[in-house]
Design an enzyme around this catalytic site. Structure first.
Site, PDB file in Angstrom:
ATOM      1  N   ASP A  52      -5.169 -10.799 -15.223  1.00 59.76           N
ATOM      2  CA  ASP A  52      -6.241 -11.741 -14.936  1.00 59.76           C
ATOM      3  C   ASP A  52      -7.400 -11.349 -15.845  1.00 59.76           C
ATOM      4  O   ASP A  52      -7.690 -10.163 -16.015  1.00 59.76           O
ATOM      5  CB  ASP A  52      -6.654 -11.608 -13.463  1.00 59.76           C
ATOM      6  CG  ASP A  52      -7.004 -12.946 -12.834  1.00 59.76           C
ATOM      7  OD1 ASP A  52      -7.814 -13.661 -13.434  1.00 59.76           O
ATOM      8  OD2 ASP A  52      -6.479 -13.251 -11.755  1.00 59.76           O
ATOM      9  N   ASP A  68      -9.738 -16.638 -15.650  1.00 62.13           N
ATOM     10  CA  ASP A  68     -10.499 -17.083 -14.486  1.00 62.13           C
ATOM     11  C   ASP A  68     -11.566 -18.108 -14.880  1.00 62.13           C
ATOM     12  O   ASP A  68     -12.340 -17.862 -15.814  1.00 62.13           O
ATOM     13  CB  ASP A  68     -11.163 -15.842 -13.874  1.00 62.13           C
ATOM     14  CG  ASP A  68     -11.731 -16.079 -12.495  1.00 62.13           C
ATOM     15  OD1 ASP A  68     -10.949 -16.336 -11.581  1.00 62.13           O
ATOM     16  OD2 ASP A  68     -12.965 -16.003 -12.347  1.00 62.13           O
ATOM     17  N   ASP A 107      -4.146   3.909   2.640  1.00 59.34           N
ATOM     18  CA  ASP A 107      -5.588   3.640   2.828  1.00 59.34           C
ATOM     19  C   ASP A 107      -5.844   2.195   3.272  1.00 59.34           C
ATOM     20  O   ASP A 107      -6.989   1.761   3.384  1.00 59.34           O
ATOM     21  CB  ASP A 107      -6.386   3.970   1.559  1.00 59.34           C
ATOM     22  CG  ASP A 107      -6.030   3.060   0.382  1.00 59.34           C
ATOM     23  OD1 ASP A 107      -5.090   2.221   0.512  1.00 59.34           O
ATOM     24  OD2 ASP A 107      -6.677   3.176  -0.672  1.00 59.34           O
ATOM     25  N   GLU A 143      -7.526 -21.065 -15.786  1.00 61.00           N
ATOM     26  CA  GLU A 143      -7.862 -21.681 -14.498  1.00 61.00           C
ATOM     27  C   GLU A 143      -9.032 -22.632 -14.734  1.00 61.00           C
ATOM     28  O   GLU A 143     -10.067 -22.221 -15.257  1.00 61.00           O
ATOM     29  CB  GLU A 143      -8.257 -20.618 -13.475  1.00 61.00           C
ATOM     30  CG  GLU A 143      -8.461 -21.215 -12.096  1.00 61.00           C
ATOM     31  CD  GLU A 143      -9.468 -20.475 -11.226  1.00 61.00           C
ATOM     32  OE1 GLU A 143      -9.437 -20.675 -10.005  1.00 61.00           O
ATOM     33  OE2 GLU A 143     -10.300 -19.714 -11.764  1.00 61.00           O
ATOM     34  N   ASP A 156       0.848  -1.195   0.000  1.00 56.96           N
ATOM     35  CA  ASP A 156       0.000   0.000   0.000  1.00 56.96           C
ATOM     36  C   ASP A 156       0.882   1.243   0.000  1.00 56.96           C
ATOM     37  O   ASP A 156       1.642   1.457   0.942  1.00 56.96           O
ATOM     38  CB  ASP A 156      -0.894  -0.043   1.253  1.00 56.96           C
ATOM     39  CG  ASP A 156      -1.707   1.228   1.417  1.00 56.96           C
ATOM     40  OD1 ASP A 156      -1.894   1.939   0.415  1.00 56.96           O
ATOM     41  OD2 ASP A 156      -2.152   1.496   2.548  1.00 56.96           O
ATOM     42  N   HIS A 173      -4.075 -17.128  -4.427  1.00 58.84           N
ATOM     43  CA  HIS A 173      -4.967 -16.333  -3.560  1.00 58.84           C
ATOM     44  C   HIS A 173      -6.214 -17.110  -3.136  1.00 58.84           C
ATOM     45  O   HIS A 173      -7.002 -16.598  -2.344  1.00 58.84           O
ATOM     46  CB  HIS A 173      -5.373 -15.062  -4.300  1.00 58.84           C
ATOM     47  CG  HIS A 173      -6.216 -15.360  -5.508  1.00 58.84           C
ATOM     48  ND1 HIS A 173      -5.729 -16.037  -6.610  1.00 58.84           N
ATOM     49  CD2 HIS A 173      -7.523 -15.136  -5.746  1.00 58.84           C
ATOM     50  CE1 HIS A 173      -6.702 -16.183  -7.487  1.00 58.84           C
ATOM     51  NE2 HIS A 173      -7.809 -15.653  -7.002  1.00 58.84           N
ATOM     52  N   ASP A 174      -6.423 -18.305  -3.673  1.00 60.57           N
ATOM     53  CA  ASP A 174      -7.580 -19.120  -3.289  1.00 60.57           C
ATOM     54  C   ASP A 174      -7.179 -20.289  -2.390  1.00 60.57           C
ATOM     55  O   ASP A 174      -8.025 -21.116  -2.033  1.00 60.57           O
ATOM     56  CB  ASP A 174      -8.255 -19.723  -4.534  1.00 60.57           C
ATOM     57  CG  ASP A 174      -8.880 -18.666  -5.416  1.00 60.57           C
ATOM     58  OD1 ASP A 174      -9.322 -17.631  -4.883  1.00 60.57           O
ATOM     59  OD2 ASP A 174      -8.930 -18.871  -6.642  1.00 60.57           O
ATOM     60  N   ASP A 179      -1.822  -1.270  -3.753  1.00 64.07           N
ATOM     61  CA  ASP A 179      -2.134  -0.534  -4.983  1.00 64.07           C
ATOM     62  C   ASP A 179      -1.021  -0.675  -6.017  1.00 64.07           C
ATOM     63  O   ASP A 179       0.036  -1.268  -5.740  1.00 64.07           O
ATOM     64  CB  ASP A 179      -2.434   0.934  -4.665  1.00 64.07           C
ATOM     65  CG  ASP A 179      -1.369   1.544  -3.754  1.00 64.07           C
ATOM     66  OD1 ASP A 179      -0.177   1.301  -4.011  1.00 64.07           O
ATOM     67  OD2 ASP A 179      -1.725   2.244  -2.783  1.00 64.07           O
TER      68      ASP A 179
HETATM   69  C1  GLC Z   1     -11.549 -18.007  -9.473  1.00 62.31           C
HETATM   70  C2  GLC Z   1     -10.749 -16.999  -8.687  1.00 62.31           C
HETATM   71  C3  GLC Z   1     -11.423 -16.785  -7.374  1.00 62.31           C
HETATM   72  C4  GLC Z   1     -12.806 -16.242  -7.628  1.00 62.31           C
HETATM   73  C5  GLC Z   1     -13.599 -17.132  -8.594  1.00 62.31           C
HETATM   74  C6  GLC Z   1     -14.785 -16.408  -9.148  1.00 62.31           C
HETATM   75  O1  GLC Z   1     -11.574 -19.247  -8.885  1.00 62.31           O
HETATM   76  O2  GLC Z   1      -9.428 -17.411  -8.559  1.00 62.31           O
HETATM   77  O3  GLC Z   1     -10.701 -15.945  -6.523  1.00 62.31           O
HETATM   78  O4  GLC Z   1     -13.504 -16.137  -6.430  1.00 62.31           O
HETATM   79  O5  GLC Z   1     -12.839 -17.527  -9.700  1.00 62.31           O
HETATM   80  O6  GLC Z   1     -14.376 -15.375 -10.012  1.00 62.31           O
END
Ligand code: GLC
Length: 567
Positions: free
Chosen positions: A98, A200, A25, A257, A21, A330-331, A29
């Site tokens: 992404d 995604d 905030d 993905e 950041d 991140h998941d 960013d």
């Molecule tokens: C993918 C993303 C995830 C998101 C989902 C819906 O799995 O990696 O973070 O919640 O798609 O967009």
């Protein structure tokens, strides 16, 4: 095998909200990322995958996009984005965006229009159905974030489909006008100079005709629609069209993905003459130990299960197609907590061992921010400390419905919540780990005093420096990228051992996934003193080297070694 720059590359994923950041905030960013480019350059990565930075109301942290051609206000402006791209390129780092095109935000102007009237020109950009006569919903599918996939829209008296949250309506890919719009958006970013896309849930864009009901599994309130939308009937047609219209015109890195995908399908998605994608993310290894309620009922898993999965993918894509390699994103929870050992005794060793194993398999390795520091899961005490929509909804659905107790659910959250991977990047031992001068949007992991980038960069024995070395080795030894994979000790529950071969060169990779010391018999080519140790996570010199007795080598807890010979 055909050589390509994206096979030789190492990708680093940035989740911008939690990275750095710059303006206090509490939210990471783009300027923050610019400030840290030199850190990434030092690590040696080639490509940044940027989780979504587009305008979004943040119901799902940017995976719900309301304007595909603008930057999220909290992250900066288009000008900052262009500067980021320029500064990254100056350092020979590419940027992969992404691309979230299975759904948009319900605040996207197309959806706002579409929901206003059945006659809207945008109505058919989304998927609308009336309730069926025999039920109060169009079908029985359950959403990935809990509840039904259908949300009622009063103005027009129909339901719209959302595989994720009700603020993420699914696009209707059957509509060629919608597809054209999405291709134009991709072209917009490519013409700005971005170098590729991570797509995604891209294998969910084609839904089976008639949207048939799914099977209802024990303990589930809704049916499983996956067979009708994962790898759906027109998926290859759409990806080939996208490739023809957009991707083929540039020299890109692309990764799709894809939950619920197997090796045979992956060959179709990534085959070199298929005109679809470079590689995909499958989910098989990150679901080991999933119980009845998936990640919310975590169970013990065996190393052989993990190895079987990796081996299947290594052999499956050996002739054609290409693997992506990842432990975390991140998941997912943090790699060292999920697959290694995050105790103070073994965190560093097991973090290095996991890195060794992954980076020396065949495929393109992905590093998730903080993995290079051995960042760990966070054990927030209260559900109210969690921010992730999936976690918060699951607590509601499982605990309030009496399927799991509060204790069971908190245990699962501590092991598997997506927020484990989303706590702020730990830059230093200063307040809030140096991530922000304000109040972070999600709390920092309290272990930042010991685990942080400043410490790691200054300590040549850190996980950071080990990753740096692995990345360098990949550049120096083509065998790490292109060598053929072969499994050893297939049934062993402690050791992952394999070889790689290219011409007259061989690599032997030995990874101990346990706290036990194990004796490993070396393949003949690797016995004796003629082998070179490329990398290892224990300090070895002639005084400390354990002697090799009759062709066997002792591996200490979480030890990893990579040997090289020429035959
Ligand atoms: C993918 C993303 C995830 C998101 C989902 C819906 O799995 O990696 O973070 O919640 O798609 O967009």
């Amino acid at each position: 095998m055909k050589h390509s720059w994206w096979k030789e590359a190492v990708v680093y994923q940035i989740y911008p909200r939690s990275f750095m950041d710059s303006d206090g905030d509490g939210v990471g960013d783009l300027q923050g990322i610019i400030m840290k480019l030199d850190y990434l350059k030092e690590l040696g990565i080639d490509v940044i995958w940027l989780s979504p930075v587009y305008r979004s109301p943040n119901d799902d942290n940017g995976y719900d996009i309301s304007d595909y051609r603008e930057i999220m206000d909290e992250f900066g402006t288009m000008e900052t984005f262009e500067r980021l791209l320029l500064e990254a390129h100056k350092r020979e780092i590419k940027i992969m965006m992404d691309l979230v095109v299975n759904h948009s935000s319900d605040e996207h102007p197309w959806f706002v229009e579409a929901r206003s009237s059945k006659d809207s020109p945008y109505r058919d950009y989304y998927i609308w159905r009336p309730a069926r006569e025999d039920s109060n919903l169009p079908n029985n599918w359950g959403s990935h974030f809990g509840g039904s996939v259908w949300e009622y829209e009063e103005t027009t008296g129909e339901y719209f489909l959302h595989l994720y949250s009700k603020k993420q309506p699914d696009f209707n890919w059957e509509n060629p006008k919608l597809r054209r719009e999405l291709y134009d958006i991709m072209t917009f970013w490519l013409d700005k100079g971005v170098d590729g896309f991570r797509m995604d849930v891209i294998n969910m864009i084609s839904k089976a005709e008639g949207l048939p009901d799914g099977e209802v599994y024990e303990g589930c309130a809704f049916g499983d629609g996956n067979p009708y939308y994962s790898n759906g009937p027109k998926i290859h047609e759409y990806l080939q069209e996208m490739n023809r219209e957009v991707l083929s015109k540039y020299d890109l890195i692309t990764v799709g993905e894809m939950p619920k995908v197997g090796v045979e399908q992956a060959k179709l998605y990534t085959g070199s003459d298929r005109g679809e994608l470079n590689m995909i993310f499958h989910f098989e290894h990150v679901t080991v130990g999933n119980g009845q309620f998936g990640r919310w009922s975590p169970m013990e898993w065996k190393l052989t299960e993990l190895k079987t999965i990796f081996n299947r993918w290594q052999y499956g894509l050996k002739e054609d197609g290409w693997n992506s390699l990842y432990w975390s994103n991140h998941d997912q929870p943090r790699a060292v907590s999920r697959f290694g050992d995050d105790s103070s005794e073994y965190r560093v060793l097991s973090g290095k061992m996991l890195a060794t194993c992954l980076h020396v398999l065949q495929g393109t390795p992905y590093i998730y921010q903080g993995e290079e520091l051995g960042m760990t899961n966070v054990g927030f005490e209260a559900v109210s400390d969690y921010r992730d929509i999936q976690t918060v909804n699951a607590y509601r659905d499982y605990v309030e419905a009496g399927k799991l107790t509060h204790e069971q659910m908190m245990n699962a959250i501590h092991q598997r919540s997506r927020d484990n991977g989303r706590t702020p990047m730990q830059w230093s031992d200063a307040g809030n780990a140096g991530f922000t001068s304000g109040v972070p949007w999600i709390a920092v992991n309290p272990n930042y005093k010991e685990i942080n980038a400043e410490q790691a960069v200054n300590d040549t024995d850190s996980i950071f420096h080990y990753y740096k070395k692995l990345i360098r080795l990949r550049k120096e030894h083509k065998i790490i990228v292109y060598g053929a994979f072969d499994i050893l000790l297939e049934e062993d529950e402690h050791i992952y051992a394999f070889t790689r071969s290219l011409g007259s060169e061989r690599l032997l990779v030995l990874c101990n996934f346990s706290r036990d010391t194990r004796l490993v018999e070396l393949p003949e080519e690797f016995q004796g003193s003629g082998k070179e140790l490329l990398i290892g996570n224990y300090k070895i010199n002639s005084a400390t080297e354990r002697s090799e007795e009759s062709g066997s080598l002792q591996l200490l807890p979480y030890e990893a070694r990579v040997y090289r010979v020429t035959v």
